[in-house]
Design a protein around this motif. Structure first.
Motif, PDB file in Angstrom:
ATOM      1  N   ASN A 210      23.860  85.684  -6.833  1.00 30.84           N
ATOM      2  CA  ASN A 210      23.683  84.249  -6.608  1.00 30.84           C
ATOM      3  C   ASN A 210      22.020  83.925  -7.025  1.00 30.84           C
ATOM      4  OD1 ASN A 210      25.933  83.427  -5.678  1.00 30.84           O
ATOM      5  ND2 ASN A 210      25.278  84.157  -3.484  1.00 30.84           N
ATOM      6  N   SER A 211      21.125  85.004  -6.966  1.00 30.98           N
ATOM      7  CA  SER A 211      19.706  84.932  -7.101  1.00 30.98           C
ATOM      8  C   SER A 211      19.514  85.552  -8.560  1.00 30.98           C
ATOM      9  CB  SER A 211      18.965  85.655  -6.286  1.00 30.98           C
ATOM     10  OG  SER A 211      18.862  84.787  -4.963  1.00 30.98           O
ATOM     11  N   PRO A 212      18.390  85.016  -9.478  1.00 29.59           N
ATOM     12  CA  PRO A 212      18.201  85.509 -10.790  1.00 29.59           C
ATOM     13  C   PRO A 212      17.845  87.005 -10.820  1.00 29.59           C
ATOM     14  CG  PRO A 212      16.819  83.736 -10.325  1.00 29.59           C
ATOM     15  CD  PRO A 212      17.561  84.141  -9.227  1.00 29.59           C
TER      16      PRO A 212
ATOM     17  N   ALA B 130      17.605  91.028  -5.436  1.00 29.67           N
ATOM     18  CA  ALA B 130      18.029  89.737  -5.912  1.00 29.67           C
ATOM     19  C   ALA B 130      19.018  89.113  -4.738  1.00 29.67           C
ATOM     20  CB  ALA B 130      18.857  89.965  -7.326  1.00 29.67           C
ATOM     21  N   ASP B 131      19.673  90.010  -3.921  1.00 26.43           N
ATOM     22  CA  ASP B 131      20.645  89.472  -2.960  1.00 26.43           C
ATOM     23  C   ASP B 131      19.848  89.098  -1.801  1.00 26.43           C
ATOM     24  OD1 ASP B 131      23.274  89.452  -3.459  1.00 26.43           O
ATOM     25  OD2 ASP B 131      23.631  91.284  -2.815  1.00 26.43           O
ATOM     26  N   HIS B 132      18.631  89.495  -1.719  1.00 30.70           N
ATOM     27  CA  HIS B 132      17.401  89.103  -0.628  1.00 30.70           C
ATOM     28  C   HIS B 132      16.779  88.009  -1.186  1.00 30.70           C
ATOM     29  CE1 HIS B 132      19.000  92.413   1.477  1.00 30.70           C
ATOM     30  NE2 HIS B 132      18.256  92.150   2.493  1.00 30.70           N
ATOM     31  N   GLY B 133      17.100  87.375  -2.326  1.00 37.96           N
ATOM     32  CA  GLY B 133      16.376  86.171  -2.713  1.00 37.96           C
ATOM     33  C   GLY B 133      15.151  86.515  -3.803  1.00 37.96           C
ATOM     34  N   HIS B 134      15.053  87.681  -4.014  1.00 41.13           N
ATOM     35  CA  HIS B 134      13.773  88.028  -4.984  1.00 41.13           C
ATOM     36  C   HIS B 134      14.226  87.862  -6.344  1.00 41.13           C
ATOM     37  CE1 HIS B 134      10.491  89.086  -2.482  1.00 41.13           C
ATOM     38  NE2 HIS B 134      11.386  89.863  -1.548  1.00 41.13           N
ATOM     39  N   PRO B 135      13.623  86.816  -7.159  1.00 41.96           N
ATOM     40  CA  PRO B 135      13.921  86.878  -8.727  1.00 41.96           C
ATOM     41  C   PRO B 135      13.456  88.001  -9.306  1.00 41.96           C
ATOM     42  CG  PRO B 135      12.758  84.965  -7.951  1.00 41.96           C
ATOM     43  CD  PRO B 135      12.798  85.774  -6.771  1.00 41.96           C
ATOM     44  N   THR B 136      14.326  89.054  -9.848  1.00 44.03           N
ATOM     45  CA  THR B 136      14.086  90.495 -10.183  1.00 44.03           C
ATOM     46  C   THR B 136      14.455  90.748 -11.530  1.00 44.03           C
ATOM     47  OG1 THR B 136      14.697  90.906  -7.738  1.00 44.03           O
ATOM     48  CG2 THR B 136      14.717  92.659  -9.474  1.00 44.03           C
TER      49      THR B 136
END
Ligand SMILES: Nc1ncnc2c1ncn2[C@@H]1O[C@H](COP(=O)(O)OP(=O)(O)OP(=O)(O)O)[C@@H](O)[C@H]1O
Length: 405
Positions: free
Chosen positions: A143-145, A106-112
């Motif tokens: 920050n990311s889902p 998620a921190d690397h921008g992947h909705p997980t």
């Protein structure tokens, strides 16, 4: 520096490299401690350190060849969806590793999505958030889902039993729709299947987990999620989960054959009685379910989309179990590239005798890994035992930086 002191590098059985150094070499000036020199392949352990600024005359150490594709950077590449299963013996740190991986994605921008298939869940404890409802819950503080789900077989069985008793078939249909098995509802809806749950057949927990997995794999509702992480139950349960699509596929095949035989017997009977033979429906719905099972089974085995990460601790019992787990996964053709050796005691700086003895035992156990034909070829990720409880997003980020490199 290593290259100046290098006498030979040779490949030895087990995909290992033997490195022989032939000179005293000065202690590295950077922050690398005396007992460890990092080579480009993997860490090379020096046996002893005779003088503060030197390492011994001859260092013979083995280093596993690291698959460059088995690094964290490779796990985050690409927007296409990937599935990671974390599994191993009870209590080794599966949940902490799964939750920290999900946070890192998620921190690397992947909705997980992180899903626990272990009936004895600890994902709620790990995130310090209540995830017990059986539905996706958003994780706070990122920050990311990132959504988490604890599959709750007991709740699913209870809902099923209640709906079956209350409304005969119609509520069962709703329930099966929710579980992603709506196509079977017409066939089974009026059989009062809820009563079966008084004596549930073995493997029902896994079947419920698989149906939820199928739903997540197929439903457009979840298509935005590019990483799905599974925190699985201890070994036996997980192996049953992974082999279930095969077993169900075979069972569905048998049911279909049986249905076809019944249909042709009925048609013969009717023609003997002089009635026109009716065109029998192909059991489409069973065929569809079979295809979905095949899809899930293939997904577990597709190295482009799926990886099973084994988690262990440095003890003889845990390592033996990991070896057996890897053998079973290999038989099932499930891709495995890395082994996390968790909860390693760092070297004692206080002269604690218990810690020194314990660490020695752990180092012996780690040597076992390097000589184990099932485990030696995996990328071994060593993670120290840390002095904080791995609980909540900040602690999981800390854990993620130790494990997922
Ligand atoms: N590297 C570590 N350092 C310190 N504590 C750790 C570490 N890894 C895990 N723990 C702690 O060990 C305990 C067990 O970890 P975890 O719940 O992740 O294991 P598990 O394999 O999922 O257990 P179970 O099989 O019971 O589900 C937890 O209290 C966790 O915080």
């Amino acid at each position: 520096m290593l290259s100046r002191c290098l006498r030979s590098i040779s490949r030895i059985p087990g995909n290992l490299i033997l490195i022989t150094l032939s000179h005293y070499i000065p202690k590295p000036q950077n922050n690398i401690p005396c007992h460890r020199i990092t080579a480009s392949l993997t860490s090379v352990s020096v046996l002893t350190c005779k003088r503060p600024n030197t390492v011994p005359l001859q260092v013979r150490s083995v280093a596993t060849i690291v698959d460059p594709a088995a690094r964290f950077d490779e796990m985050v590449i690409g927007p296409q969806r990937k599935y990671y299963f974390l599994g191993g013996k009870g209590g080794v740190g599966k949940t902490s590793c799964a939750a920290s991986l999900a946070v890192k994605f998620a921190d690397h921008g992947h909705p997980t999505i992180v899903i626990s298939t272990d009936p004895a869940h600890s994902l709620s404890d790990s995130f310090a958030q209540d995830l017990a409802g059986g539905d996706l819950v958003p994780i706070e503080g990122l920050n990311s889902p990132l959504f988490a789900l604890e599959i709750n077989p007991e709740k699913a069985k209870e809902d099923f039993r209640t709906s079956s008793q209350k409304n005969g078939g119609s509520a069962v249909k709703d329930f099966m729709n929710n579980m992603g098995l709506g196509m079977l509802a017409d066939q089974f809806g009026d059989l009062k299947l809820g009563e079966l749950l008084d004596t549930p057949p073995p493997g029902l927990d896994e079947a419920i987990a698989i149906s939820k997995v199928m739903q997540i794999v197929e439903s457009s509702q979840y298509s935005m999620f590019s990483r799905i992480v599974f925190d699985t139950a201890p070994t036996g349960h997980t192996l049953r989960l992974l082999s279930l699509p095969d077993i169900l596929d075979a069972s569905i095949g048998k049911i279909m054959k049986f249905k076809q035989k019944l249909a042709s017997a009925a048609s013969t009977f009717k023609s003997v009685l002089g009635k026109a033979a009716e065109q029998q429906d192909v059991p489409d719905k069973l065929q569809q379910l079979r295809e979905r099972m095949t899809k899930v089974r293939d997904l577990f085995r597709d190295s482009n989309s799926t990886e099973f990460v084994i988690v262990t601790i440095p003890s003889v019992m845990a390592i033996n179990e990991s070896s057996r787990l890897h053998a079973s996964l290999r038989k099932e053709c499930v891709p495995v590239h890395r082994l996390i050796v968790n909860q390693i005691l760092p070297p004692s700086v206080s002269g604690c005798k218990f810690c020194t003895t314990k660490r020695k035992d752990q180092m012996r156990a780690i040597d076992m890994i390097r000589n184990d034909p099932e485990l030696a070829n995996l990328r071994i990720i060593e993670a120290d035992l840390v002095d904080l409880e791995i609980r909540g997003v900040p602690a999981l980020k800390f854990m993620g930086d130790i494990v997922w490199r």
